[in-house]
Design an enzyme around this catalytic site. Structure first.
Site, PDB file in Angstrom:
ATOM      1  N   ASP A   6      -2.388  14.154  12.906  1.00  0.00           N
ATOM      2  CA  ASP A   6      -1.639  15.770  12.372  1.00  0.00           C
ATOM      3  C   ASP A   6      -0.897  15.606  11.021  1.00  0.00           C
ATOM      4  O   ASP A   6      -1.524  15.879  10.386  1.00  0.00           O
ATOM      5  CB  ASP A   6      -1.574  16.855  13.446  1.00  0.00           C
ATOM      6  N   SER A  37       0.871  -1.538   0.179  1.00  0.00           N
ATOM      7  CA  SER A  37      -0.175  -0.228   0.228  1.00  0.00           C
ATOM      8  C   SER A  37       0.992   1.342  -0.416  1.00  0.00           C
ATOM      9  O   SER A  37       1.549   1.621  -1.058  1.00  0.00           O
ATOM     10  CB  SER A  37      -1.219  -0.267   1.171  1.00  0.00           C
ATOM     11  N   HIS A  73      -7.676  -6.562   0.445  1.00  0.00           N
ATOM     12  CA  HIS A  73      -6.437  -5.275   0.094  1.00  0.00           C
ATOM     13  C   HIS A  73      -5.173  -5.419   1.231  1.00  0.00           C
ATOM     14  O   HIS A  73      -3.888  -5.578   0.992  1.00  0.00           O
ATOM     15  CB  HIS A  73      -6.523  -4.038   0.756  1.00  0.00           C
TER      16      HIS A  73
END
Length: 245
Positions: free
Chosen positions: A167, A81, A226
Site C-alpha cells: 500500500d 535501481s 536492467h
C-alpha cells in the site's frame, strides 16, 4: 533500524548493498558472498521491504537516512535501481560516510514508466486461497519473463503475506520514480554500471550525473538488461570488485 544480512570478510572498508524496488538483501546473497572475500559486506533490506520496518514514507531522503544509521565508519556503497538512487542521495547528503559508490543501472533523474503492474499483480493474489508457490505464480498472471519468480522471493508462505508494504509503495510510487533535489555534489569515485541492453542510463543523463558526481565513470555489461546483477552475476561481480579494489 534496517534489517541486514552480514557477510564477514577481511578487516578493510566494508561494502553496503542497497537493493531495488520489490527486492531484498537475500537477492544479493551470491554476489555479497563473492565480494566478501576481500571485505565485509552488509546487505540491507530497505524500508517497507524484507525484514525491515514499515513506514508511511518511502522517500529517498528517508532511505538515505536509514542507510546512514548503519554506518559507524566510511564505507563503500553499491545500490541497484531504487537502491542506487538511495545510495546517490546518501553520498550527496553524507559525503563523509561514503568512500566509493557503485550505481547499478539507474540515473539521478525522473522516470516516466511505472511499476504499478507488478505491484497490482501482487495485490491481486488471494493469499488465503493459494496452497503453494506454483499457485501464487499462476495468480500473478502474465508478467514479463523472470518478474514473477523475482516477486515470489518476497512471499512468506508460512504467514501468507508479502514481505513488502504494497500500500505504501503504491502511494509513494511517484517519489520512487523521481529523484529529490539535493544540494552539493559528491567528489569521491563513482561507477555507473549499466546493462548494455538497458535504456535506464542514457547519454542525455550524463550532464546531470557529472554535475552531482564529477568523478563519475561509466561501464556497461554487454547483453545485460536492467537486472544486470542477476543476468550476468560473474561479470557484475568482477567489474564491481575491480572498481572497489
Amino acid at each position: 533500524m534496517l534489517n541486514t544480512v552480514n557477510h564477514p570478510g577481511p578487516d578493510t572498508t566494508p561494502l553496503l548493498i542497497a537493493h531495488g524496488l520489490f527486492g531484498s538483501a537475500r537477492n544479493w546473497g551470491v554476489i555479497a558472498k563473492r565480494l566478501s572475500e576481500k571485505r565485509p559486506v552488509i546487505a540491507a533490506d530497505m524500508r517497507n521491504h524484507g525484514g525491515s520496518p514499515w513506514y508511511d514514507s518511502n522517500s529517498y531522503d528517508d532511505m538515505a537516512d536509514d542507510l546512514a544509521q548503519l554506518m559507524d565508519r566510511p564505507v563503500d556503497v553499491l545500490g541497484h535501481s531504487m537502491g542506487g538512487k538511495a545510495a546517490m542521495v546518501l553520498a550527496l547528503k553524507y559525503p563523509q560516510k561514503v568512500r566509493r559508490l557503485i550505481v547499478a543501472d539507474i540515473a539521478p533523474v525522473v522516470y516516466t514508466h511505472t511499476q504499478m503492474g507488478p505491484l497490482n499483480a501482487m495485490r491481486g493474489v488471494d493469499l488465503a486461497a493459494i496452497e503453494n508457490r506454483s499457485d501464487a505464480r499462476a495468480a500473478l498472471g502474465d508478467l514479463e519473463p523472470g518478474v514473477a519468480d523475482f516477486l515470489l522471493q518476497s512471499l512468506d508462505m508460512k504467514d501468507r503475506r508479502w514481505r513488502l508494504n504494497l500500500d505504501v509503495l503504491a502511494t509513494q510510487m511517484d517519489k520512487i520514480l523521481g529523484f529529490p533535489e539535493v544540494a552539493g555534489h559528491f567528489d569521491g569515485p563513482v561507477l555507473f554500471l549499466s546493462g548494455g541492453a538497458s535504456d535506464y542510463v542514457q547519454p542525455a543523463h550524463r550532464p546531470t550525473i557529472k554535475a552531482l558526481f564529477p568523478k563519475a565513470r561509466f561501464a556497461k555489461i554487454p547483453g545485460a538488461g536492467h537486472w544486470l546483477h542477476a543476468e550476468e552475476p560473474r561479470a557484475f561481480t568482477a567489474t564491481a570488485a575491480a572498481f572497489l579494489d
